[in-house]
Enzyme design. Structure first.
Site, PDB file in Angstrom:
ATOM      1  N   LYS A  38      29.107  15.101   4.404  1.00 58.34           N
ATOM      2  CA  LYS A  38      29.170  14.054   3.387  1.00 58.34           C
ATOM      3  C   LYS A  38      27.959  13.131   3.511  1.00 58.34           C
ATOM      4  CE  LYS A  38      32.074  11.107   6.320  1.00 58.34           C
ATOM      5  NZ  LYS A  38      33.346  10.356   6.417  1.00 58.34           N
ATOM      6  N   ARG A 138      44.203   4.125   6.279  1.00 58.61           N
ATOM      7  CA  ARG A 138      43.130   4.227   5.286  1.00 58.61           C
ATOM      8  C   ARG A 138      43.654   4.993   4.080  1.00 58.61           C
ATOM      9  NH1 ARG A 138      37.350   6.448   7.320  1.00 58.61           N
ATOM     10  NH2 ARG A 138      38.574   8.354   7.642  1.00 58.61           N
ATOM     11  N   HIS A 167      43.401  11.619  10.658  1.00 55.49           N
ATOM     12  CA  HIS A 167      42.135  11.256  11.292  1.00 55.49           C
ATOM     13  C   HIS A 167      42.391  10.292  12.442  1.00 55.49           C
ATOM     14  CE1 HIS A 167      37.799  11.027  11.497  1.00 55.49           C
ATOM     15  NE2 HIS A 167      37.835   9.711  11.471  1.00 55.49           N
ATOM     16  N   ARG A 223      36.948  19.030  12.905  1.00 53.79           N
ATOM     17  CA  ARG A 223      35.897  18.543  12.002  1.00 53.79           C
ATOM     18  C   ARG A 223      34.756  17.951  12.827  1.00 53.79           C
ATOM     19  NH1 ARG A 223      40.681  16.275   9.984  1.00 53.79           N
ATOM     20  NH2 ARG A 223      39.954  14.205  10.594  1.00 53.79           N
ATOM     21  N   TYR A 267       7.342 -13.353   7.487  1.00 55.82           N
ATOM     22  CA  TYR A 267       8.126 -14.337   6.744  1.00 55.82           C
ATOM     23  C   TYR A 267       8.839 -15.302   7.685  1.00 55.82           C
ATOM     24  CZ  TYR A 267       7.591 -11.511   2.491  1.00 55.82           C
ATOM     25  OH  TYR A 267       7.090 -10.829   1.412  1.00 55.82           O
ATOM     26  N   CYS A 314      10.041  -6.573   7.084  1.00 45.94           N
ATOM     27  CA  CYS A 314       9.803  -6.791   5.650  1.00 45.94           C
ATOM     28  C   CYS A 314      10.399  -5.630   4.847  1.00 45.94           C
ATOM     29  CB  CYS A 314       8.308  -6.896   5.369  1.00 45.94           C
ATOM     30  SG  CYS A 314       7.443  -8.111   6.377  1.00 45.94           S
ATOM     31  N   ASP A 316       8.884  -3.373   3.091  1.00 42.95           N
ATOM     32  CA  ASP A 316       8.122  -2.127   3.178  1.00 42.95           C
ATOM     33  C   ASP A 316       7.203  -2.042   4.389  1.00 42.95           C
ATOM     34  OD1 ASP A 316       8.904  -1.380   0.327  1.00 42.95           O
ATOM     35  OD2 ASP A 316       7.782  -3.232  -0.016  1.00 42.95           O
TER      36      ASP A 316
END
Length: 373
Positions: A38, A138, A167, A223, A267, A314, A316
């Site tokens: 997944k 869940r 699970h 699993r 920053y 930052c 990028d």
């Protein structure tokens, strides 16, 4: 065509094969192995990973979304696929499950009815795995409601029950008592389903931690999730020592400058040089999935040595202090995380998260480069 900025995720498919072999050593003869792919195989790339899994002999695949299952089918994957997720199931999604021979988790009447209708409409049974609630809270049918749910399933002519699962929520902790409790609850649920007249061909509850630490609970199938990708679900190392990390996230030095003492970096001016310093800038950032929580705390590896992250991460770009690493130059390779040099688990802990999240949030703009030993 994607411009080359030197940032890439190197995915070793032979490590995938190795990790499946390691898991299989803990399995009884006849126990099926389900590879969890997944979220784009936890960010590693669903199709290449699935192909490597088939090469290594997996029996089943698990995904979270119907769309993920369809992607595998359209790539030629014919192994059984189970959708584990809890998204609302619409008629169109139920139709896709039947059309592409995809099993879906069921744990409520609405989901069951929609899949039944799709099966009747297409003249082909919808395959389902019944999810049982055993303590994760869940999704799942409560154990005391399992018999009543089984009676409803038996009235559905468009449904074929191919499995039931739950699970573990705490198989990766030292105290296994809650995992033991969940297993007992699961078996009570199975007993109730079967006593009501349902046949359950594939029973499964064991996840990665249980494969390594609770092999007595493997049942018909296990699993394989995070350990498929070579990362540990637990802090302890011994049960996981033979699993190999699959991904190494890399970038390259884009700029190097020398700054005198007293200069602020990034920053918010959160880092100030205390002496003359060499600072390297690398073209990767939080837009790529590198956590901003690594600001002034994390590091990367250049020329075999660790370079601290200085200033805030930052969008990028990230700055590294390379003062103590001789001869760093533009174009040098940089390990962001992965492998023995800088384990993903260590970086995740520094960022206050887990390796699962770091892998999954890697942005698609980072190319995945597939390699073999």
């Amino acid at each position: 065509m994607q411009p080359d900025r030197g940032t890439r995720a190197v995915v070793n498919l032979d490590a995938i094969v190795n990790n499946i072999k390691v898991a299989k050593k803990n399995l009884n003869m006849g126990t099926k192995l389900c590879a969890v792919v997944k979220a784009n195989a936890y960010g590693h790339g669903a199709i290449p990973v699935a192909i490597a899994c088939i090469e290594a002999g997996v029996d089943y695949f698990a995904v979270a979304l119907v769309q993920e299952a369809v992607e595998l089918r359209e790539a030629g994957i014919t192994k059984p696929i189970l959708v584990l997720g809890a998204m609302p199931v619409r008629p169109s999604m139920a139709d896709l499950c039947v059309r592409f021979n995809i099993a879906h988790a069921v744990f409520d009447e609405e989901r069951l009815a929609l899949l039944n209708e799709a099966g009747l409409r297409r003249g082909k049974k919808a395959k389902v795995h019944i999810a049982l609630e055993t303590g994760m809270h869940r999704i799942g049918i409560r154990v005391d409601e399992a018999a009543a749910f089984a009676e409803k399933v038996k009235t559905m002519q468009g449904i074929e029950v191919v499995g039931a699962f739950s699970h573990f929520s705490a198989a990766d902790v030292e105290d296994k008592s809650y995992a033991d409790f969940q297993y007992q609850q699961f078996m009570k649920g199975i007993e109730a389903l079967e006593a009501a007249g349902l046949k359950i061909p594939v029973k499964h509850i064991a996840n990665s931690a249980a494969i390594a630490e609770l092999p007595q609970y493997q049942l018909d199938m296990v699993r394989l999730g995070i350990t498929l990708y070579g990362s540990r679900p637990a802090d302890i190392k011994e049960p996981y020592r033979d699993y190999r990390p699959v991904m190494t996230l890399k970038t390259q030095v884009a700029f190097v400058k020398t700054l005198p003492a007293g200069r602020d970096i990034g920053y918010g001016r959160t880092f100030t040089t205390q002496k003359e310093s060499r600072i390297a800038t690398v073209p990767i950032g939080y837009a790529d999935g590198v956590s901003r929580h690594l600001s002034n705390k994390g590091c990367m590896v250049i020329r075999g040595k660790r370079a601290p992250i200085v200033g805030r991460v930052c969008m990028d770009q990230i700055m590294l202090d390379v003062t103590d690493i001789p001869d760093v130059a533009v174009g040098d390779d940089v390990i962001v995380y992965g492998g023995p040099e800088l384990p993903a688990e260590e970086v995740a802990a520094t960022a206050g998260t887990i390796s699962y999240e770091m892998f999954c949030v890697l942005h698609p703009r980072i190319p995945r480069i597939y390699v073999r030993d």
